[in-house]
Design a protein around this motif. Structure first.
Motif, PDB file in Angstrom:
ATOM      1  N   LYS A  91     -12.264  -4.265   3.461  1.00 40.78           N
ATOM      2  CA  LYS A  91     -11.602  -3.268   2.609  1.00 40.78           C
ATOM      3  C   LYS A  91     -10.501  -2.534   3.359  1.00 40.78           C
ATOM      4  N   CYS A  92      -9.551  -1.989   2.597  1.00 43.72           N
ATOM      5  CA  CYS A  92      -8.436  -1.274   3.215  1.00 43.72           C
ATOM      6  C   CYS A  92      -8.818   0.150   3.597  1.00 43.72           C
ATOM      7  N   ASN A  93      -9.808   0.724   2.885  1.00 43.08           N
ATOM      8  CA  ASN A  93     -10.252   2.107   3.114  1.00 43.08           C
ATOM      9  C   ASN A  93      -9.149   3.132   2.883  1.00 43.08           C
ATOM     10  N   GLN A  94      -8.126   2.751   2.136  1.00 50.56           N
ATOM     11  CA  GLN A  94      -7.005   3.659   1.891  1.00 50.56           C
ATOM     12  C   GLN A  94      -6.601   3.745   0.421  1.00 50.56           C
ATOM     13  N   CYS A  95      -6.921   2.751  -0.379  1.00 54.43           N
ATOM     14  CA  CYS A  95      -6.492   2.764  -1.784  1.00 54.43           C
ATOM     15  C   CYS A  95      -7.337   3.776  -2.571  1.00 54.43           C
ATOM     16  N   GLY A 101     -14.979   6.116  -3.299  1.00 51.03           N
ATOM     17  CA  GLY A 101     -16.328   5.581  -3.164  1.00 51.03           C
ATOM     18  C   GLY A 101     -16.558   4.287  -3.907  1.00 51.03           C
ATOM     19  N   ARG A 102     -15.522   3.653  -4.426  1.00 56.12           N
ATOM     20  CA  ARG A 102     -15.645   2.379  -5.129  1.00 56.12           C
ATOM     21  C   ARG A 102     -14.908   1.293  -4.366  1.00 56.12           C
TER      22      ARG A 102
END
Length: 204
Positions: A91-95, A101-102
């Motif tokens: 995951k990018c952890n930024q969008c 949390g999704r």
């Protein structure tokens, strides 16, 4: 051009049989990890990719485990010699979805910054940011998930898809609760892990 030559299972065109071909794997760059594959599962997605791949040629395989050979600059969570499972959806952890949390709806699944696999001088794709039907893979940092060294890599390979899909279906998609009765159609890699997901609720 640096790198080394290894055999890989390559799908040259849609609706054709894949073939074992020599490819060149380039070393990892910043934020990437080179993994020596020890085991790779075969998932139905690998079969359907022969019909549905978005681009060809492509190195098949997305479910596997191996040993870290080299890390690029900035990678701190693993080092050479660590055992890892390949995560084909880092995951990018930024969008907006990751930040709310999704992360299962991540809009920017991570891949290598540039192609790392070549056929001759031409870059070729790797299936789902992985391409595990090759002795070596280069993945983004989040694509190499460290595990304990006492876990057999032949079993750990299943964690990347079959286990996550099956257990996830039981716990998060079907929303099974303790005491519910369920019917599981098929007991392959995913079906057996739906059973495990159901069993975990019984022990809870």
């Amino acid at each position: 051009m640096s790198g080394f030559s290894v055999p890989a299972v390559v799908l040259g065109q849609l609706n054709a049989l894949p073939a074992l071909e020599m490819v060149r794997v380039a070393p990892p760059e910043r934020g990437e990890v080179l993994v020596r594959m020890v085991a790779s599962g075969i998932c139905h997605t690998d079969i359907s990719y022969m019909r549905d791949a978005r681009v060809t040629p492509v190195v098949l395989g997305h479910e596997g485990a191996g040993i870290v050979e080299q890390v690029g600059a900035g990678v701190t969570h693993v080092r050479a010699g660590d055992h890892v499972v390949i995560n084909w959806q880092p995951k990018c952890n930024q969008c907006r979805h990751c930040l709310s949390g999704r992360s299962d709806l991540c809009e920017n699944i991570q891949g290598t910054v540039a192609p790392r696999v070549f056929r001759g001088d031409q870059p070729i794709a790797v299936m789902l940011n992985a391409g595990t039907f090759c002795p070596y893979v280069v993945v983004p940092a989040g694509g190499a998930v460290p595990i304990r060294k006492d876990i057999p890599l032949t079993k750990a390979a299943m964690l990347g898809c079959a286990v996550a899909t099956g257990v996830g279906a039981a716990l998060h998609t079907a929303h099974i609760h303790p005491g519910d009765s369920v019917v599981i159609m098929g007991a392959g890699g995913i079906g057996l892990n739906i059973v495990q997901g159901r069993a975990s609720l019984m022990r809870a």
